[in-house]
Design a protein around this motif. Structure first.
Motif, PDB file in Angstrom:
ATOM      1  N   LEU A 142       0.804  -1.230   0.000  1.00  0.00           N
ATOM      2  CA  LEU A 142       0.000   0.000   0.000  1.00  0.00           C
ATOM      3  C   LEU A 142       0.836   1.278   0.000  1.00  0.00           C
ATOM      4  CD1 LEU A 142      -2.948  -0.934   2.411  1.00  0.00           C
ATOM      5  CD2 LEU A 142      -2.871  -1.005  -0.104  1.00  0.00           C
ATOM      6  N   SER A 143       2.162   1.151  -0.013  1.00  0.00           N
ATOM      7  CA  SER A 143       3.026   2.331  -0.030  1.00  0.00           C
ATOM      8  C   SER A 143       3.229   2.835  -1.449  1.00  0.00           C
ATOM      9  CB  SER A 143       4.385   1.985   0.593  1.00  0.00           C
ATOM     10  OG  SER A 143       5.373   2.914   0.150  1.00  0.00           O
ATOM     11  N   GLY A 144       2.902   4.102  -1.659  1.00  0.00           N
ATOM     12  CA  GLY A 144       3.161   4.702  -2.970  1.00  0.00           C
ATOM     13  C   GLY A 144       4.639   4.828  -3.254  1.00  0.00           C
ATOM     14  N   ASN A 145       5.454   5.002  -2.213  1.00  0.00           N
ATOM     15  CA  ASN A 145       6.903   5.074  -2.426  1.00  0.00           C
ATOM     16  C   ASN A 145       7.451   3.735  -2.904  1.00  0.00           C
ATOM     17  OD1 ASN A 145       7.675   7.813  -1.892  1.00  0.00           O
ATOM     18  ND2 ASN A 145       7.208   7.480   0.266  1.00  0.00           N
ATOM     19  N   CYS A 146       6.910   2.635  -2.346  1.00  0.00           N
ATOM     20  CA  CYS A 146       7.315   1.305  -2.853  1.00  0.00           C
ATOM     21  C   CYS A 146       6.761   1.086  -4.259  1.00  0.00           C
ATOM     22  CB  CYS A 146       6.816   0.208  -1.918  1.00  0.00           C
ATOM     23  SG  CYS A 146       7.580   0.236  -0.275  1.00  0.00           S
ATOM     24  N   TYR A 147       5.557   1.576  -4.480  1.00  0.00           N
ATOM     25  CA  TYR A 147       4.936   1.406  -5.806  1.00  0.00           C
ATOM     26  C   TYR A 147       5.728   2.130  -6.897  1.00  0.00           C
ATOM     27  CZ  TYR A 147       1.462   1.991  -9.554  1.00  0.00           C
ATOM     28  OH  TYR A 147       0.828   2.026 -10.768  1.00  0.00           O
ATOM     29  N   LYS A 148       6.340   3.270  -6.577  1.00  0.00           N
ATOM     30  CA  LYS A 148       7.197   3.930  -7.575  1.00  0.00           C
ATOM     31  C   LYS A 148       8.193   2.924  -8.152  1.00  0.00           C
ATOM     32  CE  LYS A 148       7.445   8.284  -4.913  1.00  0.00           C
ATOM     33  NZ  LYS A 148       8.363   9.159  -4.110  1.00  0.00           N
ATOM     34  N   VAL A 149       8.806   2.152  -7.266  1.00  0.00           N
ATOM     35  CA  VAL A 149       9.852   1.207  -7.686  1.00  0.00           C
ATOM     36  C   VAL A 149       9.235   0.019  -8.421  1.00  0.00           C
ATOM     37  CG1 VAL A 149      11.761  -0.240  -6.896  1.00  0.00           C
ATOM     38  CG2 VAL A 149      11.253   1.926  -5.718  1.00  0.00           C
TER      39      VAL A 149
END
Lengths: 197, 197
Positions: free
Chosen positions: A8-15
């Motif tokens: 659910l982290s957008g920062n992880c989703y960037k990657v």
């Protein structure tokens, strides 16, 4: 290559998004964020900032989603996603800064309040959002992509929390050019989504 | 090559400092910040963000101090100040993100309140500072320089507002490793200072 990941982290989703678009294989290591696993050993030893994502690639350990995008782009994806010429690299960097500051403290922080109950001043997150989204919308009124004339890691850095704005109570209705850019990103070959996008 | 400049801005000083260290010539164009010259045409057309610094180099116009450092480093200074290998470039980028977010919203924002009367929540700026300075101090307890084993644009990006902390009412007494790093930066050949540093 391992990504310490929260779905659910957008920062992880960037990657995850960039890896999908560029065809880079990642081993996802799920982190129990709500239990604070990222604030304790062994993860806090990998990233003293106590944040996700964290990337491990052999001897290389990296914090900060922007830095991870730069690493993956420059090591595994080549000039298509991260220009090497000074002006192009700097244009990308402008948007990495925008992602690290204005997006993180605007729509991302608003979502942290609404979705995860973080004790952050919601009004301030909305004020920051009300400043940055019109600037991005105006930029996209004359540009197809954020940094240069093709999609780059800059788009991957900015996309997640803009596309998740509604989870922080923010409407994109006033921003038609952002909406069109979101559709362009979603139409990229090998695009990968996340819950809420 | 023209830098739209405010002498008392740490963000402008990042660029002046790096240009001095790397021997890059800049034409400084003073901006009347207090009169809001950067919020009006022609400057707002160069940088819709309404911020300083702005760099113009022929057809290239850049906002964001981090992006300007990347441009100058990659175009005019070479690998010494901005590593080209993926891991080194990413290590630098980690600190550019820290500069754009934690430093900007911590010690920089505290100084904006105390020195320029900005209407920012001072307590929040101090809380952010109390988080980031110990992390930097701990990092510098085992590293001479922030990103790699030599000074880079990462040090130029973080140095100004850390060295100006006292102007935001922040003491560096608890941070001996930061103090030693500040002295190392000041001892670099061709180091250039600014008021308050």
């Amino acid at each position: 290559m391992k990504l310490y990941n929260l779905e659910l982290s957008g920062n992880c989703y960037k990657v995850r998004l960039f890896a999908a678009l560029a065809g880079i294989s990642l081993e996802l290591a799920p982190v129990d964020f709500m239990a604070g696993e990222h604030k304790r050993s062994p993860l806090i030893d990998l990233n003293p900032w106590g944040e996700l994502p964290i990337l491990q690639d052999g001897p290389v350990t990296l914090r900060d989603s922007q830095a991870i995008l730069v690493y993956l782009g420059s090591r595994y994806a080549g000039e298509e996603w991260l220009p090497k010429d000074p002006a192009g690299l700097a244009q990308v960097t402008q948007w990495l800064s925008t992602s690290a500051n204005e997006i993180q403290n605007g729509p991302c922080a608003a979502r942290l309040v609404d979705k995860f109950g973080f004790a952050i001043d919601k009004a301030q997150t909305l004020a920051r959002t009300d400043r940055i989204l019109p600037l991005i919308d105006r930029h996209l009124s004359t540009h197809q992509w954020l940094a240069v004339d093709r999609p780059t890691i800059a788009d991957c850095a900015v996309f997640p929390y803009v596309a998740l704005s509604h989870e922080g109570g923010i409407s994109l209705d006033p921003y038609p050019h952002i909406q069109a850019w979101i559709e362009r990103v979603k139409a990229l070959p090998k695009f990968q989504s996340m819950p809420g996008v």
